[in-house]
Design a protein around this motif. Structure first.
Motif, mmCIF file in Angstrom:
data_model
loop_
_atom_site.group_PDB
_atom_site.id
_atom_site.type_symbol
_atom_site.label_atom_id
_atom_site.label_comp_id
_atom_site.label_asym_id
_atom_site.label_seq_id
_atom_site.Cartn_x
_atom_site.Cartn_y
_atom_site.Cartn_z
ATOM 1 N N ALA A 49 0.831 -1.210 0.000
ATOM 2 C CA ALA A 49 0.000 0.000 0.000
ATOM 3 C C ALA A 49 0.862 1.255 0.000
ATOM 4 O O ALA A 49 0.573 2.232 -0.709
ATOM 5 C CB ALA A 49 -0.931 -0.015 1.214
ATOM 6 N N ILE A 50 1.949 1.243 0.776
ATOM 7 C CA ILE A 50 2.840 2.409 0.832
ATOM 8 C C ILE A 50 3.566 2.591 -0.497
ATOM 9 O O ILE A 50 3.723 3.719 -0.994
ATOM 10 C CB ILE A 50 3.830 2.254 2.002
ATOM 11 C CG1 ILE A 50 3.074 2.365 3.337
ATOM 12 C CG2 ILE A 50 4.944 3.285 1.933
ATOM 13 C CD1 ILE A 50 3.927 2.126 4.555
ATOM 14 N N GLU A 51 4.007 1.487 -1.106
ATOM 15 C CA GLU A 51 4.671 1.590 -2.408
ATOM 16 C C GLU A 51 3.713 2.139 -3.459
ATOM 17 O O GLU A 51 4.126 2.893 -4.346
ATOM 18 C CB GLU A 51 5.182 0.213 -2.828
ATOM 19 C CG GLU A 51 6.399 -0.253 -2.056
ATOM 20 C CD GLU A 51 6.842 -1.645 -2.473
ATOM 21 O OE1 GLU A 51 8.033 -1.956 -2.313
ATOM 22 O OE2 GLU A 51 5.985 -2.423 -2.947
ATOM 23 N N ASN A 52 2.446 1.789 -3.367
ATOM 24 C CA ASN A 52 1.456 2.293 -4.317
ATOM 25 C C ASN A 52 1.287 3.805 -4.177
ATOM 26 O O ASN A 52 1.119 4.522 -5.174
ATOM 27 C CB ASN A 52 0.119 1.577 -4.091
ATOM 28 C CG ASN A 52 -0.892 1.919 -5.166
ATOM 29 O OD1 ASN A 52 -0.531 2.171 -6.304
ATOM 30 N ND2 ASN A 52 -2.160 1.943 -4.807
ATOM 31 N N ILE A 53 1.333 4.303 -2.954
ATOM 32 C CA ILE A 53 1.231 5.759 -2.739
ATOM 33 C C ILE A 53 2.422 6.473 -3.366
ATOM 34 O O ILE A 53 2.272 7.463 -4.089
ATOM 35 C CB ILE A 53 1.160 6.067 -1.229
ATOM 36 C CG1 ILE A 53 -0.107 5.473 -0.606
ATOM 37 C CG2 ILE A 53 1.210 7.571 -0.996
ATOM 38 C CD1 ILE A 53 -1.384 6.072 -1.098
ATOM 39 N N TYR A 54 3.621 5.961 -3.119
ATOM 40 C CA TYR A 54 4.830 6.621 -3.619
ATOM 41 C C TYR A 54 4.976 6.486 -5.134
ATOM 42 O O TYR A 54 5.644 7.306 -5.760
ATOM 43 C CB TYR A 54 6.064 6.025 -2.938
ATOM 44 C CG TYR A 54 6.424 6.694 -1.628
ATOM 45 C CD1 TYR A 54 7.143 7.883 -1.606
ATOM 46 C CD2 TYR A 54 6.044 6.132 -0.421
ATOM 47 C CE1 TYR A 54 7.478 8.496 -0.411
ATOM 48 C CE2 TYR A 54 6.372 6.731 0.792
ATOM 49 C CZ TYR A 54 7.097 7.925 0.791
ATOM 50 O OH TYR A 54 7.419 8.532 1.975
ATOM 51 N N SER A 55 4.384 5.461 -5.743
ATOM 52 C CA SER A 55 4.554 5.258 -7.181
ATOM 53 C C SER A 55 3.993 6.413 -7.997
ATOM 54 O O SER A 55 4.426 6.644 -9.123
ATOM 55 C CB SER A 55 3.880 3.955 -7.606
ATOM 56 O OG SER A 55 2.473 4.027 -7.411
ATOM 57 N N ALA A 56 3.023 7.133 -7.432
ATOM 58 C CA ALA A 56 2.439 8.278 -8.135
ATOM 59 C C ALA A 56 3.227 9.556 -7.912
ATOM 60 O O ALA A 56 2.918 10.579 -8.510
ATOM 61 C CB ALA A 56 0.992 8.486 -7.672
ATOM 62 N N VAL A 57 4.260 9.519 -7.072
ATOM 63 C CA VAL A 57 5.000 10.732 -6.707
ATOM 64 C C VAL A 57 6.445 10.664 -7.166
ATOM 65 O O VAL A 57 6.975 11.605 -7.749
ATOM 66 C CB VAL A 57 4.940 10.959 -5.172
ATOM 67 C CG1 VAL A 57 5.709 12.211 -4.794
ATOM 68 C CG2 VAL A 57 3.503 11.051 -4.713
ATOM 69 N N LEU A 58 7.106 9.542 -6.902
ATOM 70 C CA LEU A 58 8.524 9.419 -7.207
ATOM 71 C C LEU A 58 8.752 9.164 -8.691
ATOM 72 O O LEU A 58 7.888 8.611 -9.373
ATOM 73 C CB LEU A 58 9.134 8.270 -6.396
ATOM 74 C CG LEU A 58 9.160 8.450 -4.874
ATOM 75 C CD1 LEU A 58 9.777 7.217 -4.230
ATOM 76 C CD2 LEU A 58 9.937 9.687 -4.474
ATOM 77 N N PRO A 59 9.924 9.540 -9.201
ATOM 78 C CA PRO A 59 10.257 9.194 -10.594
ATOM 79 C C PRO A 59 10.323 7.685 -10.767
ATOM 80 O O PRO A 59 10.406 6.922 -9.811
ATOM 81 C CB PRO A 59 11.638 9.853 -10.793
ATOM 82 C CG PRO A 59 11.753 10.881 -9.720
ATOM 83 C CD PRO A 59 10.962 10.366 -8.559
ATOM 84 N N LYS A 60 10.283 7.264 -12.026
ATOM 85 C CA LYS A 60 10.322 5.845 -12.330
ATOM 86 C C LYS A 60 11.611 5.217 -11.793
ATOM 87 O O LYS A 60 12.680 5.800 -11.865
ATOM 88 C CB LYS A 60 10.240 5.652 -13.854
ATOM 89 C CG LYS A 60 10.208 4.204 -14.278
ATOM 90 C CD LYS A 60 10.145 4.114 -15.796
ATOM 91 C CE LYS A 60 10.175 2.657 -16.231
ATOM 92 N NZ LYS A 60 10.145 2.537 -17.711
ATOM 93 N N ALA A 61 11.497 4.023 -11.238
ATOM 94 C CA ALA A 61 12.608 3.236 -10.682
ATOM 95 C C ALA A 61 13.142 3.796 -9.375
ATOM 96 O O ALA A 61 14.136 3.309 -8.846
ATOM 97 C CB ALA A 61 13.746 3.096 -11.690
ATOM 98 N N SER A 62 12.497 4.819 -8.806
ATOM 99 C CA SER A 62 12.904 5.347 -7.502
ATOM 100 C C SER A 62 12.030 4.749 -6.410
ATOM 101 O O SER A 62 10.837 4.540 -6.622
ATOM 102 C CB SER A 62 12.799 6.875 -7.481
ATOM 103 O OG SER A 62 13.680 7.443 -8.428
ATOM 104 N N LYS A 63 12.621 4.496 -5.266
ATOM 105 C CA LYS A 63 11.918 3.845 -4.171
ATOM 106 C C LYS A 63 12.018 4.688 -2.902
ATOM 107 O O LYS A 63 12.960 5.457 -2.724
ATOM 108 C CB LYS A 63 12.503 2.447 -3.906
ATOM 109 C CG LYS A 63 12.479 1.528 -5.118
ATOM 110 C CD LYS A 63 11.057 1.257 -5.601
ATOM 111 C CE LYS A 63 11.071 0.317 -6.790
ATOM 112 N NZ LYS A 63 9.698 0.066 -7.293
#
Length: 480
Positions: A36-50
């Motif tokens: 769930a947390i990764e899904n939130i960040y996927s819309a904010v961080l650049p591609k391939a960033s964690k």
């Protein structure tokens, strides 16, 4: 329950997700919370960033289940879904505040900008591997592009889109206009307080701009224990088409073409989808998966079944499916209400359709989260439950009720308002065209990607049609 922690903002760049979870001062893992947390960040961080997240929870020991894994590393806890949803809301709010400024680092310098600043690009060539003495892309950058083309087999097979990018990942940078809401009450949790939304212009919540795609709650982990429902689900799984499933799971949404037809891209092919048919399939499957576990859409004003049935019979008369020889509409409506009252307990327990003792419809099931059906089809839906359901045999009964609900919830453009700028008055039940398109992109397509198992035969009946292929287009342009 108490929780606190530290999170990275939108400027943090990491190669892998660092999620440290402590429950009652013990380091553990919780896969649903991490996803769930990764899904939130996927819309904010650049591609391939964690991201980097540290979360500390204090829970009553009796609420924590440590027996999910032999090493007791993976844990679960009571009210897990509700707590994860609450944490995600706080996380979104925090990221939204920190998203006012962004830092972007570029690996290449522009020769024209260097000239304007009085810098000789040749002096930077030794210190920057990405730019040569003339300010052009280095052989390393060119080699990377060439390698991608070589792996694909040439430009005619190179896929330039990524299906993993979340839908609406750029929408957070766009200020959405005001939209019109219908005067109905939506209650997704029986314990929540219903809130009535009036027919007025309302501004979309700013926090919603962070992630435009609606996150669908997972279906119950355990299906219904009724053997008939399990048999129907088994039939759905066996009859699914693997090729179409790959297309729907890994497609890139292009847009709506006309009415309920949508365009998607998969690899180098462009497909036209009949969303009316595919959404009906998805709704039917979701009714079986959420059997006995429905959230509900609660009506602010009870809807009399008799009036709905009379409206449904009027529609049947317009279609030529009813005549005076079939009997009086009033008598048919009274008989139908009597049948529904007899089956009210079963409909409420299994399908989330609430009917009171006075013959009023109080609630209908929420088949897909944040999706409201076309209210113009409500009279036909009530009539179909009486007319099309076989109440004698259990499996047939459940199947026919599920198909009636699916027919009601399928995509329909009947209630979509006229294009913007029209001077005609709109019904309060009409959906704005922009609202319809937003629902298709951010609600139905993510749900279809997650839940739909396309039945065999949809590749032949026109529900999924290939309209273009990149390899063939290259052949055509080569002749020109």
């Amino acid at each position: 329950c108490r929780y606190e922690g530290y999170i990275s903002n939108a400027n943090y760049v990491g190669k892998k997700t660092n999620f440290l979870l402590y429950i009652n001062e013990r380091m553990v893992e919780c896969s649903p919370m991490k996803r769930a947390i990764e899904n939130i960040y996927s819309a904010v961080l650049p591609k391939a960033s964690k991201p980097f997240v540290v979360l500390v929870l204090s829970l009553p020991p009796s609420h924590v289940d440590v027996n999910l894994h032999p090493t007791k590393r993976e844990v679960g806890f009571l009210h897990q879904d509700e707590l994860i949803e609450e944490i995600c809301k706080r996380l979104e709010a925090s990221l939204f505040v920190s998203n006012d400024t962004r830092i972007f680092r570029s690996a290449m310098r522009d020769a024209q900008i260097d000239t304007m600043l009085g810098v000789n690009p040749s002096q930077l060539a030794a210190g920057n591997e990405e730019v040569d003495a003339l300010g052009n892309s280095s052989p390393t950058a060119q080699l990377e592009v060439s390698t991608q083309r070589a792996k694909a087999g040439g430009d005619h097979k190179l896929v330039r889109t990524d299906a993993r990018i979340p839908l609406g990942s750029l929408d957070k940078f766009i200020k959405r206009p005001k939209r019109l809401a219908s005067s109905i009450t939506l209650e997704v949790d029986p314990s929540s307080t219903p809130v009535e939304v009036q027919d007025e212009e309302v501004q979309v919540d700013q926090h919603a701009n962070l992630s435009r795609a609606v996150r669908q709650k997972p279906n119950p982990s355990q299906p219904s224990e009724l053997s008939s429902v399990q048999e129907l689900l088994c039939e759905v799984n066996k009859n699914s088409h693997k090729g179409l499933l790959e297309v729907l799971r890994n497609h890139t949404y292009v847009g709506m073409a006309d009415g309920s037809l949508a365009l998607v891209q998969h690899q180098t092919k462009l497909y036209l989808l009949d969303m009316e048919t595919l959404s009906r399939d998805m709704m039917y499957q979701q009714v079986l998966r959420r059997f006995e576990h429905f959230n509900k859409i609660q009506f602010s004003i009870p809807a009399p079944l008799k009036e709905l049935l009379l409206l449904g019979l009027d529609e049947e008369e317009e279609k030529g499916n009813w005549s005076t020889e079939d009997g009086s509409k009033v008598e048919l409506a009274n008989l139908s209400v009597k049948i529904l009252l007899e089956k009210a307990a079963m409909l409420a327990e299994y399908f989330g359709i609430d009917i009171d003792s006075q013959g009023n419809l109080l609630a209908i099931p929420m088949v897909i989260d944040e999706y409201v059906p076309d209210w113009f089809n409500l009279p036909s839906f009530v009539l179909s439950i009486v007319r099309d359901v076989d109440w004698k045999e259990e499996k047939t009964c459940f199947q026919s009720v599920a198909r009636c609900i699916a027919e009601f919830y399928r995509v329909s453009t009947r209630g979509v308002s006229l294009p913007t700028g029209s001077t005609e008055a709109l019904s309060p039940l009409c959906r704005n065209e922009e609202e319809f398109l937003w629902t298709m992109q951010h609600v139905l397509f993510p749900a279809m990607r997650a839940f739909l198992l396309p039945p065999c035969g949809r590749e032949r009946d026109g529900s999924v049609v290939q309209v273009a292929c990149l390899e063939k287009l290259y052949k055509i342009f080569e002749r020109c």
